[in-house]
Design an enzyme around this catalytic site. Sequence first.
Site, PDB file in Angstrom:
ATOM      1  N   ARG A   1       0.821  -1.214   0.000  1.00 55.42           N
ATOM      2  CA  ARG A   1       0.000   0.000   0.000  1.00 55.42           C
ATOM      3  C   ARG A   1       0.855   1.264   0.000  1.00 55.42           C
ATOM      4  NH1 ARG A   1      -5.507  -1.736   2.259  1.00 55.42           N
ATOM      5  NH2 ARG A   1      -6.115   0.423   2.457  1.00 55.42           N
TER       6      ARG A   1
ATOM      7  N   TYR B   1       0.851   4.301  -2.468  1.00 54.85           N
ATOM      8  CA  TYR B   1      -0.261   5.239  -2.267  1.00 54.85           C
ATOM      9  C   TYR B   1      -0.078   6.023  -0.963  1.00 54.85           C
ATOM     10  CZ  TYR B   1      -5.190   6.767  -2.051  1.00 54.85           C
ATOM     11  OH  TYR B   1      -6.358   7.494  -1.985  1.00 54.85           O
ATOM     12  N   ASP B   2       0.090   5.281   0.149  1.00 44.98           N
ATOM     13  CA  ASP B   2       0.158   5.936   1.466  1.00 44.98           C
ATOM     14  C   ASP B   2       1.355   6.884   1.552  1.00 44.98           C
ATOM     15  OD1 ASP B   2      -1.651   3.884   1.708  1.00 44.98           O
ATOM     16  OD2 ASP B   2      -0.849   3.062   3.569  1.00 44.98           O
TER      17      ASP B   2
ATOM     18  N   VAL C   1     -17.600  -0.884  -0.995  1.00 48.16           N
ATOM     19  CA  VAL C   1     -19.002  -0.547  -1.271  1.00 48.16           C
ATOM     20  C   VAL C   1     -19.393  -1.018  -2.677  1.00 48.16           C
ATOM     21  CG1 VAL C   1     -20.657   1.346  -1.545  1.00 48.16           C
ATOM     22  CG2 VAL C   1     -19.030   1.389   0.353  1.00 48.16           C
TER      23      VAL C   1
ATOM     24  N   GLY D   1     -10.797 -11.144   5.700  1.00 49.41           N
ATOM     25  CA  GLY D   1     -10.626 -11.313   7.143  1.00 49.41           C
ATOM     26  C   GLY D   1     -11.952 -11.778   7.733  1.00 49.41           C
ATOM     27  N   ASP D   2     -12.189 -11.418   9.020  1.00 45.61           N
ATOM     28  CA  ASP D   2     -13.450 -11.858   9.643  1.00 45.61           C
ATOM     29  C   ASP D   2     -14.532 -10.775   9.559  1.00 45.61           C
ATOM     30  OD1 ASP D   2     -12.606 -10.000  11.456  1.00 45.61           O
ATOM     31  OD2 ASP D   2     -12.379 -11.379  13.145  1.00 45.61           O
TER      32      ASP D   2
ATOM     33  N   ASP E   1      -3.902  -4.130   5.846  1.00 46.79           N
ATOM     34  CA  ASP E   1      -5.281  -3.622   5.817  1.00 46.79           C
ATOM     35  C   ASP E   1      -5.587  -2.984   7.194  1.00 46.79           C
ATOM     36  OD1 ASP E   1      -7.791  -4.382   3.842  1.00 46.79           O
ATOM     37  OD2 ASP E   1      -8.437  -4.040   5.904  1.00 46.79           O
ATOM     38  N   PRO E   2      -5.891  -1.690   7.241  1.00 49.26           N
ATOM     39  CA  PRO E   2      -6.127  -1.061   8.549  1.00 49.26           C
ATOM     40  C   PRO E   2      -7.279  -1.707   9.317  1.00 49.26           C
ATOM     41  CG  PRO E   2      -5.811   0.612   6.864  1.00 49.26           C
ATOM     42  CD  PRO E   2      -5.913  -0.701   6.146  1.00 49.26           C
TER      43      PRO E   2
ATOM     44  N   ARG F   1     -10.907   2.532  11.342  1.00 42.81           N
ATOM     45  CA  ARG F   1     -10.749   3.866  10.754  1.00 42.81           C
ATOM     46  C   ARG F   1     -12.006   4.682  10.999  1.00 42.81           C
ATOM     47  NH1 ARG F   1      -9.564   3.691   4.794  1.00 42.81           N
ATOM     48  NH2 ARG F   1      -7.425   3.259   5.363  1.00 42.81           N
TER      49      ARG F   1
HETATM   50  P1  NAD Z   1     -10.983   7.662  -9.105  1.00 47.96           P
HETATM   51  O1  NAD Z   1     -10.014   6.603  -9.420  1.00 47.96           O
HETATM   52  O2  NAD Z   1     -12.412   7.474  -9.490  1.00 47.96           O
HETATM   53  O3  NAD Z   1     -10.523   9.046  -9.687  1.00 47.96           O
HETATM   54  C1  NAD Z   1      -9.173   9.399  -9.904  1.00 47.96           C
HETATM   55  C2  NAD Z   1      -9.067  10.050 -11.272  1.00 47.96           C
HETATM   56  O4  NAD Z   1      -7.702  10.439 -11.498  1.00 47.96           O
HETATM   57  C3  NAD Z   1      -9.445   9.094 -12.405  1.00 47.96           C
HETATM   58  O5  NAD Z   1     -10.332   9.721 -13.295  1.00 47.96           O
HETATM   59  C4  NAD Z   1      -8.107   8.769 -13.071  1.00 47.96           C
HETATM   60  O6  NAD Z   1      -8.234   8.455 -14.431  1.00 47.96           O
HETATM   61  C5  NAD Z   1      -7.336  10.048 -12.820  1.00 47.96           C
HETATM   62  N1  NAD Z   1      -5.877   9.891 -12.833  1.00 47.96           N
HETATM   63  C6  NAD Z   1      -5.147   8.925 -12.221  1.00 47.96           C
HETATM   64  N2  NAD Z   1      -3.831   9.135 -12.445  1.00 47.96           N
HETATM   65  C7  NAD Z   1      -3.754  10.245 -13.224  1.00 47.96           C
HETATM   66  C8  NAD Z   1      -2.649  10.947 -13.798  1.00 47.96           C
HETATM   67  N3  NAD Z   1      -1.399  10.554 -13.618  1.00 47.96           N
HETATM   68  N4  NAD Z   1      -2.926  12.034 -14.560  1.00 47.96           N
HETATM   69  C9  NAD Z   1      -4.207  12.436 -14.766  1.00 47.96           C
HETATM   70  N5  NAD Z   1      -5.274  11.807 -14.257  1.00 47.96           N
HETATM   71  C10 NAD Z   1      -5.043  10.718 -13.483  1.00 47.96           C
HETATM   72  O7  NAD Z   1     -10.880   7.911  -7.521  1.00 47.96           O
HETATM   73  P2  NAD Z   1     -11.706   8.853  -6.555  1.00 47.96           P
HETATM   74  O8  NAD Z   1     -12.304   7.997  -5.515  1.00 47.96           O
HETATM   75  O9  NAD Z   1     -12.560   9.776  -7.305  1.00 47.96           O
HETATM   76  O10 NAD Z   1     -10.522   9.661  -5.853  1.00 47.96           O
HETATM   77  C11 NAD Z   1     -10.197  10.987  -6.188  1.00 47.96           C
HETATM   78  C12 NAD Z   1      -9.091  11.494  -5.270  1.00 47.96           C
HETATM   79  O11 NAD Z   1      -9.537  11.451  -3.915  1.00 47.96           O
HETATM   80  C13 NAD Z   1      -7.815  10.664  -5.345  1.00 47.96           C
HETATM   81  O12 NAD Z   1      -6.706  11.529  -5.272  1.00 47.96           O
HETATM   82  C14 NAD Z   1      -7.878   9.805  -4.111  1.00 47.96           C
HETATM   83  O13 NAD Z   1      -6.599   9.458  -3.653  1.00 47.96           O
HETATM   84  C15 NAD Z   1      -8.601  10.723  -3.138  1.00 47.96           C
HETATM   85  N6  NAD Z   1      -9.292   9.935  -2.105  1.00 47.96           N
HETATM   86  C16 NAD Z   1     -10.425   9.234  -2.403  1.00 47.96           C
HETATM   87  C17 NAD Z   1     -11.039   8.480  -1.410  1.00 47.96           C
HETATM   88  C18 NAD Z   1     -12.309   7.701  -1.664  1.00 47.96           C
HETATM   89  O14 NAD Z   1     -12.776   7.016  -0.761  1.00 47.96           O
HETATM   90  N7  NAD Z   1     -12.923   7.763  -2.811  1.00 47.96           N
HETATM   91  C19 NAD Z   1     -10.481   8.420  -0.122  1.00 47.96           C
HETATM   92  C20 NAD Z   1      -9.312   9.117   0.121  1.00 47.96           C
HETATM   93  C21 NAD Z   1      -8.727   9.883  -0.864  1.00 47.96           C
HETATM   94  N1  UDP Z   2     -13.064  -5.402   1.755  1.00 48.79           N
HETATM   95  C1  UDP Z   2     -13.757  -6.604   1.881  1.00 48.79           C
HETATM   96  N2  UDP Z   2     -14.270  -7.177   0.758  1.00 48.79           N
HETATM   97  C2  UDP Z   2     -14.158  -6.609  -0.469  1.00 48.79           C
HETATM   98  C3  UDP Z   2     -13.467  -5.383  -0.589  1.00 48.79           C
HETATM   99  C4  UDP Z   2     -12.925  -4.814   0.552  1.00 48.79           C
HETATM  100  O1  UDP Z   2     -13.895  -7.137   2.978  1.00 48.79           O
HETATM  101  O2  UDP Z   2     -14.676  -7.194  -1.440  1.00 48.79           O
HETATM  102  C5  UDP Z   2     -12.522  -4.771   2.981  1.00 48.79           C
HETATM  103  C6  UDP Z   2     -11.060  -4.387   2.896  1.00 48.79           C
HETATM  104  O3  UDP Z   2     -10.233  -5.479   3.255  1.00 48.79           O
HETATM  105  C7  UDP Z   2     -11.007  -3.246   3.898  1.00 48.79           C
HETATM  106  C8  UDP Z   2     -12.360  -2.577   3.778  1.00 48.79           C
HETATM  107  O4  UDP Z   2     -13.216  -3.549   3.181  1.00 48.79           O
HETATM  108  O5  UDP Z   2     -10.864  -3.749   5.197  1.00 48.79           O
HETATM  109  C9  UDP Z   2     -12.351  -1.322   2.924  1.00 48.79           C
HETATM  110  O6  UDP Z   2     -11.707  -1.632   1.715  1.00 48.79           O
HETATM  111  P1  UDP Z   2     -11.575  -0.605   0.505  1.00 48.79           P
HETATM  112  O7  UDP Z   2     -10.754  -1.283  -0.534  1.00 48.79           O
HETATM  113  O8  UDP Z   2     -12.911  -0.099   0.110  1.00 48.79           O
HETATM  114  O9  UDP Z   2     -10.815   0.658   1.086  1.00 48.79           O
HETATM  115  P2  UDP Z   2      -9.614   0.898   2.128  1.00 48.79           P
HETATM  116  O10 UDP Z   2     -10.280   1.604   3.240  1.00 48.79           O
HETATM  117  O11 UDP Z   2      -9.033  -0.400   2.570  1.00 48.79           O
HETATM  118  O12 UDP Z   2      -8.640   1.702   1.359  1.00 48.79           O
END
Ligand code: NAD
Ligand code: UDP
Length: 321
Positions: free
Chosen positions: A143, A146-147, A189, A206-207, A274-275, A278
């Site tokens: 992870r 990303y993180d 979701v 997991g569980d 996997d956290p 949260r």
């Molecule tokens: P998403 O994957 O639907 O949207 C990301 C968009 O960025 C996509 O349209 C993808 O094509 C575009 N993209 C990826 N790499 C690119 C690049 N190098 N250049 C140009 N475009 C690029 O995801 P999302 O859920 O809409 O997330 C949007 C932002 O919010 C992300 O930065 C994500 O890290 C952040 N975020 C989302 C969540 C969530 O739960 N949805 C949680 C935490 C952070």
């Molecule tokens: N998860 C799950 N079944 C699935 C997809 C995800 O049990 O089909 C769990 C995953 O292991 C995590 C949580 O659901 O504990 C949220 O996962 P997600 O990938 O949506 O986002 P995260 O918060 O882990 O980035």
Amino acid sequence: MNNKTVLVTGGGGFIGSHLCERLLAEGMDVICLDNFFTGAKDNIRHLLANPSFELIRHDITMPISLEVNAIFNLACPASPVHYQHDPVQTARTNVLGAMNMLELARRLRIPILQASTSEVYGDPKVHPQKESYWGNVNPIGVRSCYDEGKRCAETLFFDYRRQYGLDTKVVRIFNTYGPRMHPNDGRVVSNFIMQALMKKDITIYGDGSQTRSFCYVSDLVEALVRVMNTPKSFSGPVNLGNPQEFTVRQLAEKVIDMTGSKSKLVFRELPQDDPVKRKPDITLAKKVLKWKPEVALDEGLTWTIAYFSDLVRTRNRNHQS
Ligand code: NAD
Ligand code: UDP
């Protein structure tokens, strides 16, 4: 943000497309920039005829020159399946992409908002998570692209503020859901709803006792706009999310109940790092933005299930014809 042209990177994605819609509704001109790695043209097709909307296909890891008044930097794959598909590109997007957007903001002297994430807290040892918590992140795990990428982007945002006096804002987004999530992105979701609708087993990793807090997309978009409208002195980081916490198993049972599906729960191995828990502490967002989420999980799930049901129906029709 009046009479302005706003750049939304990642505007073709799930959250980005809702943000573009919202900014257009407020009378702004919107430039949506996306490389469509995880986004889809269908997310913004209905906006293409709007003269205030422009689409640029571009990868933010390459520099770009544009004339805009504010930047929302959302470009980055967000689901674990997608961001682990090409981890080097994920890190590049987070770090080089952020630098390119910061350089653009610096040249234009405009505000820029970074979509950071609750993942900067890693597998948190503090619960709920406050912005002052530095996190518990594995720097070398699957992870990490990303993180750690998002953590490095936060560092850059704060260094551009300190070094160049830029108006930077960092928001830490917690699990957000709603229509236009990618049906195959593997997030919990979308996975559970698609599995329930397709009469497949619901895969609990997991569980199912791990927890998440789910924020509906319209609540999140409202907060993003409010953050952009804060004075320059406000940098964040600020947590944005819904503090109502659910176990993954509770979510699965809710989805089965709401879809009336006969799908069974099956248990699979928990992915690495996997956290366990949260939940955002949103005291700061409440105070500064006068904001709190309005949409309860049942309501948001109803709309999201309706969206995926339509998608499945359209797919089935297309297969038959
Ligand atoms: P998403 O994957 O639907 O949207 C990301 C968009 O960025 C996509 O349209 C993808 O094509 C575009 N993209 C990826 N790499 C690119 C690049 N190098 N250049 C140009 N475009 C690029 O995801 P999302 O859920 O809409 O997330 C949007 C932002 O919010 C992300 O930065 C994500 O890290 C952040 N975020 C989302 C969540 C969530 O739960 N949805 C949680 C935490 C952070
Ligand atoms: N998860 C799950 N079944 C699935 C997809 C995800 O049990 O089909 C769990 C995953 O292991 C995590 C949580 O659901 O504990 C949220 O996962 P997600 O990938 O949506 O986002 P995260 O918060 O882990 O980035």
